[in-house]
Design an enzyme around this catalytic site. Sequence first.
Site, PDB file in Angstrom:
ATOM      1  N   SER A   1       0.833  -1.212   0.000  1.00 33.55           N
ATOM      2  CA  SER A   1       0.000   0.000   0.000  1.00 33.55           C
ATOM      3  C   SER A   1       0.866   1.260   0.000  1.00 33.55           C
ATOM      4  O   SER A   1       2.012   1.243   0.462  1.00 33.55           O
ATOM      5  CB  SER A   1      -0.899   0.020   1.230  1.00 33.55           C
ATOM      6  OG  SER A   1      -1.656  -1.159   1.317  1.00 33.55           O
TER       7      SER A   1
HETATM    8  N1  SAM Z   1      -0.348  -4.673   4.002  1.00 32.63           N
HETATM    9  C1  SAM Z   1       0.411  -5.059   2.850  1.00 32.63           C
HETATM   10  C2  SAM Z   1       1.801  -4.498   2.846  1.00 32.63           C
HETATM   11  O1  SAM Z   1       2.184  -3.788   3.775  1.00 32.63           O
HETATM   12  O2  SAM Z   1       2.534  -4.824   1.907  1.00 32.63           O
HETATM   13  C3  SAM Z   1      -0.305  -4.757   1.555  1.00 32.63           C
HETATM   14  C4  SAM Z   1      -1.537  -5.554   1.388  1.00 32.63           C
HETATM   15  S1  SAM Z   1      -2.062  -5.809  -0.257  1.00 32.63           S
HETATM   16  C5  SAM Z   1      -2.781  -4.268  -0.621  1.00 32.63           C
HETATM   17  C6  SAM Z   1      -3.411  -6.910   0.060  1.00 32.63           C
HETATM   18  C7  SAM Z   1      -3.022  -8.332   0.395  1.00 32.63           C
HETATM   19  O3  SAM Z   1      -4.178  -9.023   0.851  1.00 32.63           O
HETATM   20  C8  SAM Z   1      -2.495  -9.122  -0.788  1.00 32.63           C
HETATM   21  O4  SAM Z   1      -1.200  -9.565  -0.528  1.00 32.63           O
HETATM   22  C9  SAM Z   1      -3.481 -10.288  -0.909  1.00 32.63           C
HETATM   23  O5  SAM Z   1      -2.891 -11.495  -1.325  1.00 32.63           O
HETATM   24  C10 SAM Z   1      -4.014 -10.378   0.503  1.00 32.63           C
HETATM   25  N2  SAM Z   1      -5.295 -11.059   0.674  1.00 32.63           N
HETATM   26  C11 SAM Z   1      -6.401 -11.029  -0.118  1.00 32.63           C
HETATM   27  N3  SAM Z   1      -7.378 -11.790   0.406  1.00 32.63           N
HETATM   28  C12 SAM Z   1      -6.887 -12.328   1.562  1.00 32.63           C
HETATM   29  C13 SAM Z   1      -7.411 -13.194   2.562  1.00 32.63           C
HETATM   30  N4  SAM Z   1      -8.653 -13.697   2.496  1.00 32.63           N
HETATM   31  N5  SAM Z   1      -6.622 -13.526   3.614  1.00 32.63           N
HETATM   32  C14 SAM Z   1      -5.358 -13.038   3.705  1.00 32.63           C
HETATM   33  N6  SAM Z   1      -4.797 -12.214   2.783  1.00 32.63           N
HETATM   34  C15 SAM Z   1      -5.560 -11.854   1.736  1.00 32.63           C
END
Ligand code: SAM
Length: 217
Positions: free
Chosen positions: A61
């Site tokens: 993000s």
């Molecule tokens: N917080 C992260 C960082 O600091 O890099 C960025 C997050 S990214 C915008 C969103 C993440 O949510 C992705 O890596 C995706 O694979 C994960 N994601 C999506 N659905 C999910 C779920 N049900 N459980 C866990 N992770 C999930």
Amino acid sequence: MDFEDQRKKMVKRLLERGYISRLEVARAMEKVPRHLFVPKDLEGSAYLDTPLYIGEGQTISAPHMVGIMVEALEIRPGMRILEVGGGSGYHAAVMGEMARPGGRVYSVERIGVLAERAKKNLKEAGYGEVVTTVVADGSRGLPEFAPFDRICVAAAAPAIPEPLKQQLTDGGKLLIPVGGRWYQDLISVDRKREGYLEANLGGCVFVPLIGEYGYKD
Ligand code: SAM
């Protein structure tokens, strides 16, 4: 490259633009080396206020979004925190920095390769002790480690997953982007005894939360 100087300038800009205002948040973001959480070839862009590609179709993000969320979460030392959508591990590290001493962050990621990379990044940056990475469907929360003082969801859901609300402590707070696939509202939920108080913190754009209580693909 002088990453420390770039990091200071990034935090100064976030303060000037009003994305963050609390000293503890500024200090935490000044301390966590974002360049260690992005792919090597993007290191030079690590302190720009923009999301960056981290592989597997996912992004780290933008710093202003991490700042807004961390500030709204009002994290204090000693708190137990659940992060859903661990991605690179950066956001978890910032929350871990604020929860020290005595706190813990459980960072759940559904894509195994990303979770492995995040674990490595966190260790290298000095947050291996305070952040535990877990590969799971975080839309269900993490019942085995609940309850949590704070839950931070970094992926967009069509509606607030009920298990996440139930895994909050009394006085706990959940932050989650809710809405359509391309545009959402950042919703905060405060738990007071058996009641929940919701507030809309404004528009945002996140990748989808894929799972039982999220989108289904
Ligand atoms: N917080 C992260 C960082 O600091 O890099 C960025 C997050 S990214 C915008 C969103 C993440 O949510 C992705 O890596 C995706 O694979 C994960 N994601 C999506 N659905 C999910 C779920 N049900 N459980 C866990 N992770 C999930």
